[in-house]
Design a protein around this motif. Structure first.
Motif, mmCIF file in Angstrom:
data_model
loop_
_atom_site.group_PDB
_atom_site.id
_atom_site.type_symbol
_atom_site.label_atom_id
_atom_site.label_comp_id
_atom_site.label_asym_id
_atom_site.label_seq_id
_atom_site.Cartn_x
_atom_site.Cartn_y
_atom_site.Cartn_z
ATOM 1 N N ALA A 1 -2.613 -2.614 -1.682
ATOM 2 C CA ALA A 1 -3.189 -2.057 -0.459
ATOM 3 C C ALA A 1 -3.477 -0.587 -0.747
ATOM 4 O O ALA A 1 -2.577 0.154 -1.165
ATOM 5 C CB ALA A 1 -2.211 -2.198 0.700
ATOM 6 N N LEU A 2 -4.718 -0.167 -0.539
ATOM 7 C CA LEU A 2 -5.139 1.173 -0.941
ATOM 8 C C LEU A 2 -5.448 2.064 0.263
ATOM 9 O O LEU A 2 -6.006 1.595 1.260
ATOM 10 C CB LEU A 2 -6.369 1.089 -1.849
ATOM 11 C CG LEU A 2 -6.217 0.182 -3.076
ATOM 12 C CD1 LEU A 2 -7.519 0.142 -3.864
ATOM 13 C CD2 LEU A 2 -5.058 0.621 -3.949
ATOM 14 N N ALA B 1 -3.754 5.740 -5.294
ATOM 15 C CA ALA B 1 -4.168 5.290 -3.965
ATOM 16 C C ALA B 1 -3.348 4.155 -3.348
ATOM 17 O O ALA B 1 -3.603 3.759 -2.217
ATOM 18 C CB ALA B 1 -5.638 4.858 -4.026
ATOM 19 N N THR B 2 -2.354 3.601 -4.064
ATOM 20 C CA THR B 2 -1.643 2.416 -3.562
ATOM 21 C C THR B 2 -0.608 2.758 -2.497
ATOM 22 O O THR B 2 0.310 3.538 -2.736
ATOM 23 C CB THR B 2 -0.979 1.652 -4.722
ATOM 24 O OG1 THR B 2 -2.008 1.196 -5.617
ATOM 25 C CG2 THR B 2 -0.192 0.455 -4.227
ATOM 26 N N PRO C 1 3.965 2.405 -5.334
ATOM 27 C CA PRO C 1 3.272 2.607 -4.055
ATOM 28 C C PRO C 1 3.899 3.736 -3.235
ATOM 29 O O PRO C 1 5.028 4.151 -3.483
ATOM 30 C CB PRO C 1 3.446 1.261 -3.352
ATOM 31 C CG PRO C 1 4.681 0.682 -3.942
ATOM 32 C CD PRO C 1 4.755 1.194 -5.346
ATOM 33 N N TRP C 2 3.145 4.207 -2.232
ATOM 34 C CA TRP C 2 3.625 5.265 -1.350
ATOM 35 C C TRP C 2 4.774 4.772 -0.479
ATOM 36 O O TRP C 2 5.647 5.533 -0.110
ATOM 37 C CB TRP C 2 2.519 5.749 -0.426
ATOM 38 C CG TRP C 2 1.265 6.237 -1.101
ATOM 39 C CD1 TRP C 2 1.092 6.561 -2.424
ATOM 40 C CD2 TRP C 2 0.004 6.448 -0.485
ATOM 41 N NE1 TRP C 2 -0.183 6.960 -2.653
ATOM 42 C CE2 TRP C 2 -0.889 6.903 -1.487
ATOM 43 C CE3 TRP C 2 -0.473 6.304 0.808
ATOM 44 C CZ2 TRP C 2 -2.208 7.215 -1.217
ATOM 45 C CZ3 TRP C 2 -1.796 6.608 1.071
ATOM 46 C CH2 TRP C 2 -2.650 7.059 0.071
ATOM 47 N N ARG C 3 4.732 3.480 -0.113
ATOM 48 C CA ARG C 3 5.732 2.912 0.786
ATOM 49 C C ARG C 3 6.518 1.819 0.070
ATOM 50 O O ARG C 3 6.050 1.218 -0.882
ATOM 51 C CB ARG C 3 5.066 2.288 2.011
ATOM 52 C CG ARG C 3 4.297 3.257 2.863
ATOM 53 C CD ARG C 3 3.803 2.541 4.111
ATOM 54 N NE ARG C 3 2.762 3.325 4.753
ATOM 55 C CZ ARG C 3 1.758 2.805 5.437
ATOM 56 N NH1 ARG C 3 1.681 1.499 5.596
ATOM 57 N NH2 ARG C 3 0.847 3.574 5.984
ATOM 58 N N GLU D 1 -0.683 -1.709 7.338
ATOM 59 C CA GLU D 1 -1.235 -0.699 8.232
ATOM 60 C C GLU D 1 -1.789 0.476 7.428
ATOM 61 O O GLU D 1 -1.199 0.879 6.422
ATOM 62 C CB GLU D 1 -0.134 -0.212 9.174
ATOM 63 C CG GLU D 1 -0.635 0.691 10.274
ATOM 64 C CD GLU D 1 0.471 1.120 11.220
ATOM 65 O OE1 GLU D 1 0.249 2.099 11.942
ATOM 66 O OE2 GLU D 1 1.540 0.491 11.223
ATOM 67 N N ASP D 2 -2.910 0.989 7.849
ATOM 68 C CA ASP D 2 -3.594 2.132 7.230
ATOM 69 C C ASP D 2 -4.308 1.802 5.921
ATOM 70 O O ASP D 2 -4.885 2.702 5.306
ATOM 71 C CB ASP D 2 -2.638 3.310 6.988
ATOM 72 C CG ASP D 2 -2.012 3.831 8.272
ATOM 73 O OD1 ASP D 2 -2.687 3.789 9.317
ATOM 74 O OD2 ASP D 2 -0.842 4.257 8.217
ATOM 75 N N ALA D 3 -4.295 0.565 5.485
ATOM 76 C CA ALA D 3 -5.026 0.219 4.258
ATOM 77 C C ALA D 3 -6.528 0.309 4.525
ATOM 78 O O ALA D 3 -7.022 -0.235 5.510
ATOM 79 C CB ALA D 3 -4.660 -1.177 3.784
#
Length: 179
Positions: free
Chosen positions: A139-140, A162-163, A16-18, A56-58
């Motif tokens: 979460a995408l 996109a995750t 994931p990005w985070r 947040e932001d999903a």
């Protein structure tokens, strides 16, 4: 045929990005991790209710349920769902077996390894012991423009791109013993 699949489950293939994770839970899971009988393909085969923490932001969420203990080369896919709206916060019990479902928000359900769209409950072979079922939530950062016939490999590639964050719940189930 192998006793257990040798391939990793999907969540292990997605970075994931985070670093934040999400918490996935179900009231249909007993304290020892066992999934209630009504969700098994040996019984009513209805999908369990699920909840997860908001990210947040999903823009939407995706869910993949896999059994890595299945006696085959790859984990058995029990459920693939995507474009779950961010406000849903989970899925209710008994999502209809359909390509497109509206429980209470529209979602897309892919084909499970039993050949149907939607949930296919645990059905480990008799005498094969306890199987683990990984409920993997992603979460995408964008909705996925993919049809219900999308195979897991293509969904995995979209998840890699996109995750934002991911989380999982592991439930267990064993074939009922015949009396």
């Amino acid at each position: 045929m192998p006793e257990h699949s040798g391939e990793a489950i999907t969540i292990l293939k997605v970075d994931p990005w985070r670093d934040e994770g999400l918490i996935v839970a179900s009231p249909s899971q007993s304290p020892d991790g066992r999934l209630a009988d009504r969700h098994s393909a040996y019984h009513d085969n209805i999908s369990p209710p699920l909840t997860w923490t908001e990210v947040e932001d999903a823009q939407c969420y995706a869910l993949i349920v896999e059994d890595p203990d299945a006696p085959q080369d790859k984990p058995f896919v029990h459920w693939m769902v995507w474009n779950i709206p961010p406000e849903a916060g989970g899925l209710p019990e008994g999502v209809p077996h359909a390509m497109y479902a509206n429980p209470p928000h529209p979602i897309i359900q892919g084909r499970n390894d039993h050949g149907e769209h939607g949930w296919f409950g645990p059905r480990p072979p008799e005498g094969h012991g306890v199987h683990r079922y990984y409920f993997q939530v992603f979460a995408l950062g964008e909705r996925l423009e993919m049809p219900p016939e999308t195979p897991l490999e293509e969904l995995l590639n979209a998840l890699k791109a996109a995750t934002i964050a991911k989380g999982e719940m592991v439930a267990t189930y064993e074939a009922p013993t015949r009396q």
